[in-house]
Write an enzyme that holds these catalytic residues in place. Structure first.
Site, PDB file in Angstrom:
ATOM      1  N   ARG A  10       0.843  -1.205   0.000  1.00  0.00           N
ATOM      2  CA  ARG A  10       0.000   0.000   0.000  1.00  0.00           C
ATOM      3  C   ARG A  10       0.879   1.257   0.000  1.00  0.00           C
ATOM      4  O   ARG A  10       2.011   1.238   0.487  1.00  0.00           O
ATOM      5  CB  ARG A  10      -0.910   0.031   1.234  1.00  0.00           C
ATOM      6  CG  ARG A  10      -1.992  -1.031   1.237  1.00  0.00           C
ATOM      7  CD  ARG A  10      -3.000  -0.790   2.351  1.00  0.00           C
ATOM      8  NE  ARG A  10      -2.374  -0.687   3.667  1.00  0.00           N
ATOM      9  CZ  ARG A  10      -2.541   0.332   4.496  1.00  0.00           C
ATOM     10  NH1 ARG A  10      -3.280   1.371   4.152  1.00  0.00           N
ATOM     11  NH2 ARG A  10      -1.963   0.334   5.686  1.00  0.00           N
ATOM     12  N   ASN A  20       7.442   1.021   2.280  1.00  0.00           N
ATOM     13  CA  ASN A  20       7.590   0.018   1.228  1.00  0.00           C
ATOM     14  C   ASN A  20       8.628   0.383   0.179  1.00  0.00           C
ATOM     15  O   ASN A  20       9.139  -0.495  -0.525  1.00  0.00           O
ATOM     16  CB  ASN A  20       6.234  -0.251   0.566  1.00  0.00           C
ATOM     17  CG  ASN A  20       5.326  -1.088   1.450  1.00  0.00           C
ATOM     18  OD1 ASN A  20       5.768  -2.046   2.071  1.00  0.00           O
ATOM     19  ND2 ASN A  20       4.058  -0.719   1.515  1.00  0.00           N
ATOM     20  N   ARG A  70      -4.286  -1.247  -7.373  1.00  0.00           N
ATOM     21  CA  ARG A  70      -5.308  -1.756  -6.467  1.00  0.00           C
ATOM     22  C   ARG A  70      -6.385  -0.695  -6.219  1.00  0.00           C
ATOM     23  O   ARG A  70      -6.059   0.468  -5.962  1.00  0.00           O
ATOM     24  CB  ARG A  70      -4.664  -2.162  -5.144  1.00  0.00           C
ATOM     25  CG  ARG A  70      -5.548  -3.085  -4.294  1.00  0.00           C
ATOM     26  CD  ARG A  70      -5.040  -3.216  -2.879  1.00  0.00           C
ATOM     27  NE  ARG A  70      -3.635  -3.572  -2.767  1.00  0.00           N
ATOM     28  CZ  ARG A  70      -3.025  -3.717  -1.582  1.00  0.00           C
ATOM     29  NH1 ARG A  70      -3.704  -3.515  -0.452  1.00  0.00           N
ATOM     30  NH2 ARG A  70      -1.741  -4.025  -1.534  1.00  0.00           N
ATOM     31  N   SER A  79      -8.619  -2.423   5.184  1.00  0.00           N
ATOM     32  CA  SER A  79      -8.703  -3.447   4.139  1.00  0.00           C
ATOM     33  C   SER A  79      -7.971  -4.708   4.576  1.00  0.00           C
ATOM     34  O   SER A  79      -6.949  -4.651   5.262  1.00  0.00           O
ATOM     35  CB  SER A  79      -8.094  -2.924   2.836  1.00  0.00           C
ATOM     36  OG  SER A  79      -8.752  -1.768   2.404  1.00  0.00           O
ATOM     37  N   SER A  81      -5.985  -8.447   3.837  1.00  0.00           N
ATOM     38  CA  SER A  81      -5.135  -9.144   2.859  1.00  0.00           C
ATOM     39  C   SER A  81      -5.946 -10.135   2.043  1.00  0.00           C
ATOM     40  O   SER A  81      -5.680 -10.346   0.857  1.00  0.00           O
ATOM     41  CB  SER A  81      -3.998  -9.868   3.577  1.00  0.00           C
ATOM     42  OG  SER A  81      -3.123  -8.960   4.190  1.00  0.00           O
ATOM     43  N   GLN A 106       5.370 -10.561   2.084  1.00  0.00           N
ATOM     44  CA  GLN A 106       5.218  -9.197   2.569  1.00  0.00           C
ATOM     45  C   GLN A 106       6.570  -8.466   2.551  1.00  0.00           C
ATOM     46  O   GLN A 106       7.588  -9.028   2.971  1.00  0.00           O
ATOM     47  CB  GLN A 106       4.614  -9.198   3.967  1.00  0.00           C
ATOM     48  CG  GLN A 106       3.240  -9.853   4.001  1.00  0.00           C
ATOM     49  CD  GLN A 106       2.556  -9.735   5.338  1.00  0.00           C
ATOM     50  OE1 GLN A 106       1.717  -8.870   5.530  1.00  0.00           O
ATOM     51  NE2 GLN A 106       2.894 -10.617   6.267  1.00  0.00           N
ATOM     52  N   ARG A 159       1.210 -19.835  36.339  1.00  0.00           N
ATOM     53  CA  ARG A 159       0.631 -21.048  36.916  1.00  0.00           C
ATOM     54  C   ARG A 159       1.557 -21.592  37.999  1.00  0.00           C
ATOM     55  O   ARG A 159       2.790 -21.599  37.837  1.00  0.00           O
ATOM     56  CB  ARG A 159       0.416 -22.108  35.835  1.00  0.00           C
ATOM     57  CG  ARG A 159      -0.528 -21.681  34.729  1.00  0.00           C
ATOM     58  CD  ARG A 159      -1.176 -22.895  34.060  1.00  0.00           C
ATOM     59  NE  ARG A 159      -0.224 -23.881  33.615  1.00  0.00           N
ATOM     60  CZ  ARG A 159       0.215 -24.005  32.362  1.00  0.00           C
ATOM     61  NH1 ARG A 159      -0.189 -23.150  31.435  1.00  0.00           N
ATOM     62  NH2 ARG A 159       1.060 -24.950  32.025  1.00  0.00           N
TER      63      ARG A 159
END
Length: 233
Positions: A10, A20, A70, A79, A81, A106, A159
Site C-alpha cells: 500500500r 515500502n 489496487r 482493508s 489481505s 510481505q 501457573r
C-alpha cells in the site's frame, strides 16, 4: 504446480511513512520481497499489488509485474489481505489464467530470501500440503506471560507448577513471523484465509531471518543484520 506470488504494498503507512519504498541496505524495501521470489521455477508470476503509482514504478524496475493499481477500497487501513488476494486472483481468472497456489511475500520481512521461499515450496511438495506458513521460535516463553488487571496485581500471573521451572526446561513455542504464506487457491476461496484449518505445515525460520519491519527500530535492526551478512558471509 503453478504459483502466483503476490507482494502487497500500500502507498500509505501510518507507523513508518513510505516504508515500502524506503531504502534498506541500498535497495527499496519492496525489492527485497521481489527478489525472494526470483529464479524459482514453480512461481509463474511475481506481482505487486499496490494503489500507488510510485510504488508501481519501483516494483516494475525491480523485476515484478504490476498488472493493475489496487482499488482504493482495498488499500485503506481497514482493508484485509484476503480481499486483496481475491482481487488479484480474480483479475487473472477473468483472463482465463488460473493458479494452483498463491504465495504471499510481505515487504516487511526483508531478511527472507529466495532460499527460504524455495525451501517452503519444497516442504509444500514433500508434505503434499494445502498450505505452508513460516514461523520462528518465540524469544520468550508465553508461559511466563499474562494479562494484568487495572491494579497491576500479579496474583495468578504464572501457573503455580511453573514458578520454579527454569526457562531452559520450558517447552519450545513458535509464532507466525509473517514472512511466507503459501496456500492452495481452491482452499483459500473456501475458507477466505491463508491459514487453513487442516493439511497446513510450518516452515521454521531462524529469528534473525524473521525480522518484521513495523517501526524505525525494526528498520535499523534489519540494516544491521544485512551489513553483518555482507561482512561475514
Amino acid at each position: 504446480m503453478k504459483i502466483l506470488a503476490i507482494v502487497p504494498a500500500r502507498g500509505r503507512s501510518k507507523r513508518l511513512p513510505g516504508k515500502n519504498i524506503k531504502r534498506l541496505h541500498g535497495k527499496p524495501l519492496i525489492q527485497w520481497a521481489i527478489e525472494s521470489a526470483s529464479g524459482i521455477s514453480a512461481i509463474s508470476r511475481v506481482i505487486v499489488s499496490t494503489d500507488c503509482p510510485e510504488i508501481a514504478d519501483i516494483a516494475a524496475q525491480s523485476g515484478a509485474e504490476v498488472p493493475f493499481l489496487r482499488p482504493e477500497e482495498l488499500a485503506s487501513d481497514t482493508s484485509s489481505s484476503t480481499d486483496m488476494i481475491k482481487h488479484a486472483l480474480r483479475h487473472y481468472e477473468a483472463q482465463d489464467e488460473h493458479f494452483d497456489y498463491v504465495l504471499l511475500l510481505q515487504p516487511t520481512s526483508p531478511i527472507r530470501n529466495a532460499r527460504h521461499t524455495q525451501e517452503a515450496i519444497d516442504l509444500l511438495r514433500e508434505k503434499q500440503a494445502d498450505a505452508v506458513v513460516s514461523v520462528c521460535e518465540c524469544d520468550h516463553s508465553p508461559l511466563w506471560s499474562g494479562t494484568l488487571p487495572d491494579d497491576q496485581s500479579m496474583d495468578g500471573f504464572i501457573r503455580p507448577e511453573l514458578k520454579n521451572t527454569r526457562s531452559q526446561d520450558l517447552p519450545d513455542y513458535f509464532r507466525l513471523n509473517g514472512a511466507i504464506y503459501i496456500t492452495k487457491v481452491s482452499r483459500f476461496f473456501e475458507e477466505s484465509s491463508l491459514f487453513l484449518s487442516s493439511n497446513i505445515y510450518a516452515y521454521v525460520m531462524d529469528g534473525e531471518s524473521s525480522v518484521d519491519i513495523d517501526h524505525e527500530l525494526d528498520f535499523l535492526l534489519a540494516e544491521t543484520i544485512l551489513k553483518y551478512k555482507d561482512n561475514y558471509e
